[in-house]
Scaffold this active site. Sequence first.
Site, PDB file in Angstrom:
ATOM      1  N   LYS A  35       0.833  -1.216   0.000  1.00 15.71           N
ATOM      2  CA  LYS A  35       0.000   0.000   0.000  1.00 15.71           C
ATOM      3  C   LYS A  35       0.865   1.262   0.000  1.00 15.71           C
ATOM      4  CE  LYS A  35      -1.822   1.678   3.993  1.00 15.71           C
ATOM      5  NZ  LYS A  35      -1.465   3.101   4.130  1.00 15.71           N
ATOM      6  N   ASN A  36       1.846   1.304   0.902  1.00 17.78           N
ATOM      7  CA  ASN A  36       2.622   2.544   1.058  1.00 17.78           C
ATOM      8  C   ASN A  36       3.591   2.788  -0.084  1.00 17.78           C
ATOM      9  OD1 ASN A  36       1.241   3.028   3.368  1.00 17.78           O
ATOM     10  ND2 ASN A  36       2.946   2.666   4.779  1.00 17.78           N
TER      11      ASN A  36
ATOM     12  N   ARG B 117      -4.631  10.729   4.323  1.00 18.78           N
ATOM     13  CA  ARG B 117      -3.541  11.682   4.412  1.00 18.78           C
ATOM     14  C   ARG B 117      -2.568  11.636   3.236  1.00 18.78           C
ATOM     15  NH1 ARG B 117      -0.299  14.328   7.996  1.00 18.78           N
ATOM     16  NH2 ARG B 117       1.654  13.543   7.196  1.00 18.78           N
TER      17      ARG B 117
ATOM     18  N   CYS C 174      -5.296  13.162  12.373  1.00 20.57           N
ATOM     19  CA  CYS C 174      -5.814  11.825  12.194  1.00 20.57           C
ATOM     20  C   CYS C 174      -5.750  11.117  13.534  1.00 20.57           C
ATOM     21  CB  CYS C 174      -5.065  11.075  11.110  1.00 20.57           C
ATOM     22  SG  CYS C 174      -3.531  10.410  11.662  1.00 20.57           S
TER      23      CYS C 174
ATOM     24  N   ARG D 196       0.331  14.699  12.976  1.00 19.12           N
ATOM     25  CA  ARG D 196       0.851  14.474  11.627  1.00 19.12           C
ATOM     26  C   ARG D 196       0.767  15.688  10.703  1.00 19.12           C
ATOM     27  NH1 ARG D 196      -1.304   8.646   9.741  1.00 19.12           N
ATOM     28  NH2 ARG D 196       0.677   8.377   8.749  1.00 19.12           N
ATOM     29  N   PRO D 197       1.537  16.730  10.973  1.00 20.80           N
ATOM     30  CA  PRO D 197       1.508  17.901  10.086  1.00 20.80           C
ATOM     31  C   PRO D 197       2.203  17.621   8.748  1.00 20.80           C
ATOM     32  CG  PRO D 197       3.203  18.143  11.756  1.00 20.80           C
ATOM     33  CD  PRO D 197       2.506  16.852  12.056  1.00 20.80           C
ATOM     34  N   VAL D 198       2.061  18.565   7.808  1.00 25.58           N
ATOM     35  CA  VAL D 198       2.784  18.435   6.528  1.00 25.58           C
ATOM     36  C   VAL D 198       3.709  19.640   6.326  1.00 25.58           C
ATOM     37  CG1 VAL D 198       1.167  16.916   5.324  1.00 25.58           C
ATOM     38  CG2 VAL D 198       0.792  19.391   5.262  1.00 25.58           C
ATOM     39  N   ASP D 199       4.128  20.232   7.448  1.00 30.33           N
ATOM     40  CA  ASP D 199       4.969  21.435   7.363  1.00 30.33           C
ATOM     41  C   ASP D 199       6.277  21.196   6.603  1.00 30.33           C
ATOM     42  OD1 ASP D 199       5.446  19.790   9.700  1.00 30.33           O
ATOM     43  OD2 ASP D 199       6.918  21.270  10.348  1.00 30.33           O
TER      44      ASP D 199
ATOM     45  N   ASP E 204       4.447   0.849  12.181  1.00 30.04           N
ATOM     46  CA  ASP E 204       3.280   0.142  11.628  1.00 30.04           C
ATOM     47  C   ASP E 204       3.198  -1.323  12.076  1.00 30.04           C
ATOM     48  OD1 ASP E 204       2.465   2.417  10.367  1.00 30.04           O
ATOM     49  OD2 ASP E 204       3.055   1.816   8.351  1.00 30.04           O
TER      50      ASP E 204
ATOM     51  N   ILE F 250       7.368   7.473  17.096  1.00 30.97           N
ATOM     52  CA  ILE F 250       7.026   8.194  15.855  1.00 30.97           C
ATOM     53  C   ILE F 250       5.721   8.994  15.997  1.00 30.97           C
ATOM     54  CG2 ILE F 250       6.608   7.968  13.362  1.00 30.97           C
ATOM     55  CD1 ILE F 250       9.324   6.928  13.917  1.00 30.97           C
TER      56      ILE F 250
ATOM     57  N   ARG G  35      -8.688  -0.592   4.516  1.00 31.14           N
ATOM     58  CA  ARG G  35      -7.827   0.433   3.912  1.00 31.14           C
ATOM     59  C   ARG G  35      -6.480  -0.164   3.535  1.00 31.14           C
ATOM     60  NH1 ARG G  35      -6.627   5.001   7.656  1.00 31.14           N
ATOM     61  NH2 ARG G  35      -5.195   5.274   5.936  1.00 31.14           N
TER      62      ARG G  35
HETATM   63  C1  UD1 Z   1       4.178   7.029   6.444  1.00 32.16           C
HETATM   64  C2  UD1 Z   1       3.373   5.781   6.221  1.00 32.16           C
HETATM   65  C3  UD1 Z   1       2.765   5.289   7.530  1.00 32.16           C
HETATM   66  C4  UD1 Z   1       3.861   5.115   8.593  1.00 32.16           C
HETATM   67  C5  UD1 Z   1       4.699   6.389   8.704  1.00 32.16           C
HETATM   68  C6  UD1 Z   1       5.897   6.210   9.628  1.00 32.16           C
HETATM   69  C7  UD1 Z   1       2.614   6.101   3.949  1.00 32.16           C
HETATM   70  C8  UD1 Z   1       1.487   6.355   3.009  1.00 32.16           C
HETATM   71  N1  UD1 Z   1       2.334   6.087   5.256  1.00 32.16           N
HETATM   72  O1  UD1 Z   1       3.288   8.028   6.921  1.00 32.16           O
HETATM   73  O2  UD1 Z   1       2.123   4.045   7.290  1.00 32.16           O
HETATM   74  O3  UD1 Z   1       3.246   4.864   9.832  1.00 32.16           O
HETATM   75  O4  UD1 Z   1       5.207   6.776   7.416  1.00 32.16           O
HETATM   76  O5  UD1 Z   1       6.692   5.165   9.194  1.00 32.16           O
HETATM   77  O6  UD1 Z   1       3.724   5.862   3.521  1.00 32.16           O
HETATM   78  N2  UD1 Z   1       6.063  14.984  10.500  1.00 32.16           N
HETATM   79  C9  UD1 Z   1       6.214  16.338  10.727  1.00 32.16           C
HETATM   80  N3  UD1 Z   1       6.099  17.190   9.666  1.00 32.16           N
HETATM   81  C10 UD1 Z   1       5.846  16.755   8.404  1.00 32.16           C
HETATM   82  C11 UD1 Z   1       5.715  15.377   8.178  1.00 32.16           C
HETATM   83  C12 UD1 Z   1       5.839  14.505   9.244  1.00 32.16           C
HETATM   84  O7  UD1 Z   1       6.440  16.753  11.864  1.00 32.16           O
HETATM   85  O8  UD1 Z   1       5.753  17.595   7.487  1.00 32.16           O
HETATM   86  C13 UD1 Z   1       6.192  14.023  11.635  1.00 32.16           C
HETATM   87  C14 UD1 Z   1       4.911  13.226  11.886  1.00 32.16           C
HETATM   88  O9  UD1 Z   1       3.995  13.925  12.700  1.00 32.16           O
HETATM   89  C15 UD1 Z   1       5.463  11.968  12.555  1.00 32.16           C
HETATM   90  C16 UD1 Z   1       6.814  11.781  11.864  1.00 32.16           C
HETATM   91  O10 UD1 Z   1       7.134  13.043  11.270  1.00 32.16           O
HETATM   92  O11 UD1 Z   1       5.664  12.198  13.925  1.00 32.16           O
HETATM   93  C17 UD1 Z   1       6.834  10.708  10.807  1.00 32.16           C
HETATM   94  O12 UD1 Z   1       5.750  10.909   9.932  1.00 32.16           O
HETATM   95  P1  UD1 Z   1       5.827  10.538   8.392  1.00 32.16           P
HETATM   96  O13 UD1 Z   1       7.016   9.690   8.120  1.00 32.16           O
HETATM   97  O14 UD1 Z   1       5.672  11.785   7.591  1.00 32.16           O
HETATM   98  O15 UD1 Z   1       4.521   9.672   8.219  1.00 32.16           O
HETATM   99  P2  UD1 Z   1       3.726   9.551   6.888  1.00 32.16           P
HETATM  100  O16 UD1 Z   1       4.636   9.782   5.737  1.00 32.16           O
HETATM  101  O17 UD1 Z   1       2.471  10.334   6.978  1.00 32.16           O
END
Ligand code: UD1
Length: 421
Positions: free
Chosen positions: A22-23, A92, A116, A121-124, A304, A326, A396
């Site tokens: 999936k990922n 997301r 979520c 889980r921000p996207v900053d 995961d 995480i 999912r």
């Molecule tokens: C991906 C996986 C998810 C897995 C996660 C961690 C996909 C589709 N999903 O999620 O299954 O659980 O990796 O291995 O591949 N963060 C920030 N700012 C950002 C982005 C992330 O602070 O802009 C933080 C998040 O809040 C979290 C950490 O970074 O604490 C890791 O998150 P991230 O690796 O981004 O998770 P996803 O990519 O959403």
Amino acid sequence: MDQLVIHGGVPLKGEVFISGAKNAALPLLCASLLTSEVIAFTNLPDLKDVNTLIQLLMSMGVQVEHQKNSIRLSSTSDINSFASYELVKTMRASVLVLGPLLTRFGSAKVSLPGGCAIGERPVDLHIKGLQAMGAHIDIEQGYIVAHAKKLIGTRIFMDTVTVTGTENLMMAAVLAEGTTVLENAAREPEVVDLASCLIKMGAKIKGHGSDVITIEGVKNLTGTDYSIMPDRIETGTFLVAAAATGGEILLRGARARSLDAVLDKLAEANAFIEHNDESIKIRMKGTNHGVSLRTAPYPAFPTDMQAQFMAMNAVADGTTVVTETIFENRFMHVQELRRLGANIEVEGNSAIIRGVSKLDGATVMATDLRASASLVIAGLIAQGETVVDRIYHLDRGYERIEEKLSNLGANIKRQTTEVHS
Ligand code: UD1
């Protein structure tokens, strides 16, 4: 609403085929936005998240020919770079369209994914990285509104390791002008799978699989065909289910080399594991010893897989500690496991699990994808009947899970209940 009804206590035995990841599938589908030529994927998992993303791409004008496990996508220049809240809010990973849209079409309007269940889980970091490449980005009424005539390669340091952040920026960089260096990049095998496909499309990428990825922008990418890697989390989930029930199974199509941390922990728990390039075999040798673990970015133990190991630890010898580093709210399965008789205490970001001799079936509620998998494993261990409610979370990310488990001898069936309002 669908539920799973499980009568536990049967050791899993037999063979199971592992689906595509999936990922890996989600970013790969988004990569189709980077070229006007046809991209064809095989080993596509048939999952709700994958179908949501396909719907999102179709809503933008991507032409799609989709059969269960294969797909052909074509993104001619007639794409509308808009990802609506309605589609993004359910998943997301939809934010992965941002990088490709911006770099190829010069603008994008993509809904912010919002919070979520498992944490903020921000996207900053996705946004900061694109800004560093010269994008002008505003947040307007819940949408990321991005413009850039041409993205310009630069050095980007991410202060947290982010998987989809690395993928989004890598996809943006492949069509940028000049060289982009992503530092503290995610090393997850799904990032490597995406890079391998992009390279087949003509991208110039080096260092994927390490924490420094260098991307030299090219003018155009071409179409290609690509087989998606096997799902390491589905693999891990079946391995734990087999170990926790004292079973013996062969996982076909599984790739052991992406699972070192998980296989190590299973061996420590008393499983005997053999593998080659195409399969993994697991047999529980005797008592389940339980294992303490700490989640961290790849190649360390994956977040995961945390919930599934906790279900196994619930009936192990002695006391174990599971630490989640995480996500801040990823212990929602604990209270449900307690309903089955598990003895688990949460202290900050650690759970202390005192093994009990048995779990007893009960009705439990799935709260997120991997928590659901943990409850299914607990149901397979428990005596009597366990009903796992709200299994749409499970759909999912797990393809035909009840069918695959039934084939391994589990007593499990799906039932649909009437919803009265
Ligand atoms: C991906 C996986 C998810 C897995 C996660 C961690 C996909 C589709 N999903 O999620 O299954 O659980 O990796 O291995 O591949 N963060 C920030 N700012 C950002 C982005 C992330 O602070 O802009 C933080 C998040 O809040 C979290 C950490 O970074 O604490 C890791 O998150 P991230 O690796 O981004 O998770 P996803 O990519 O959403």
